[in-house]
Design a protein around this motif. Structure first.
Motif, short mmCIF file in Angstrom:
data_model
loop_
_atom_site.label_atom_id
_atom_site.label_comp_id
_atom_site.label_asym_id
_atom_site.label_seq_id
_atom_site.Cartn_x
_atom_site.Cartn_y
_atom_site.Cartn_z
N UNK A 1 -34.68 -27.14 3.80
CA UNK A 1 -34.07 -28.38 3.33
C UNK A 1 -32.60 -28.41 3.72
N UNK A 2 -31.92 -27.30 3.51
CA UNK A 2 -30.51 -27.23 3.86
C UNK A 2 -30.26 -27.40 5.35
N UNK A 3 -31.07 -26.75 6.17
CA UNK A 3 -30.89 -26.83 7.62
C UNK A 3 -31.20 -28.23 8.14
N UNK A 4 -32.32 -28.78 7.70
CA UNK A 4 -32.69 -30.13 8.16
C UNK A 4 -31.69 -31.16 7.65
N UNK A 5 -31.35 -31.07 6.38
CA UNK A 5 -30.40 -32.03 5.81
C UNK A 5 -29.04 -31.96 6.46
N UNK A 6 -28.57 -30.74 6.73
CA UNK A 6 -27.27 -30.57 7.37
C UNK A 6 -27.30 -31.11 8.80
N UNK A 7 -28.37 -30.85 9.52
CA UNK A 7 -28.49 -31.36 10.88
C UNK A 7 -28.53 -32.89 10.89
N UNK A 8 -29.27 -33.47 9.95
CA UNK A 8 -29.34 -34.93 9.86
C UNK A 8 -27.97 -35.50 9.51
N UNK B 1 -33.83 -36.46 21.76
CA UNK B 1 -35.25 -36.36 21.48
C UNK B 1 -35.64 -34.94 21.08
N UNK B 2 -35.08 -33.96 21.74
CA UNK B 2 -35.41 -32.57 21.42
C UNK B 2 -34.95 -32.21 20.00
N UNK B 3 -33.74 -32.63 19.62
CA UNK B 3 -33.25 -32.34 18.27
C UNK B 3 -34.15 -32.99 17.23
N UNK B 4 -34.52 -34.24 17.46
CA UNK B 4 -35.39 -34.94 16.51
C UNK B 4 -36.77 -34.28 16.45
N UNK B 5 -37.28 -33.86 17.59
CA UNK B 5 -38.58 -33.18 17.61
C UNK B 5 -38.55 -31.91 16.76
N UNK B 6 -37.54 -31.08 16.97
CA UNK B 6 -37.49 -29.83 16.23
C UNK B 6 -37.13 -30.03 14.76
N UNK B 7 -36.37 -31.06 14.45
CA UNK B 7 -36.16 -31.40 13.04
C UNK B 7 -37.48 -31.81 12.40
#
Length: 107
Positions: free
Chosen positions: A65-72, A84-90
């Motif tokens: 949650x922390x990693x995805x939320x921080x990246x978003x 596209x690659x960042x969104x795919x891996x998220x």
């Protein structure tokens, strides 16, 4: 209830991770204060959640949650590139978090 506590702990992880940027190496008082409070609160809530959830699952979900939320947040609020690659891996990370939750036995 433990899952909601864990979710809140994960959101607070986003707050303290983003706060690191705003604190400028802990040289600005209020951003530093908010970062430390969010960190302590996040850790405390994680410790409460692991009373009822397996530690490995809870920790992995908390970090996810922390990693995805921080990246978003980085992409939406700090001008980091959206590819596209960042969104795919998220998306893969979110699937992994949901998979960990779904794989828990019903109690």
């Amino acid at each position: 209830m433990a899952w909601w506590i864990l979710f809140l702990a994960g959101l607070l992880e986003v707050v303290w991770a983003a706060g690191l940027k705003y604190s400028e190496g802990f040289t600005r008082f209020w951003p530093s204060f908010i970062t430390v409070v969010a960190l302590v609160a996040s850790m405390y809530l994680l410790s409460v959640a692991v009373r009822d959830l397996p530690m490995g699952t809870a920790y992995a979900v908390w970090v996810g949650i922390g990693a995805a939320g921080t990246a978003i947040y980085g992409m939406t609020g700090m001008g980091e590139p959206v590819t596209g690659m960042r969104l795919f891996f998220l998306g893969m990370l979110v699937v992994a978090i949901l998979g960990l939750k779904a794989s828990m036995p019903v109690s």
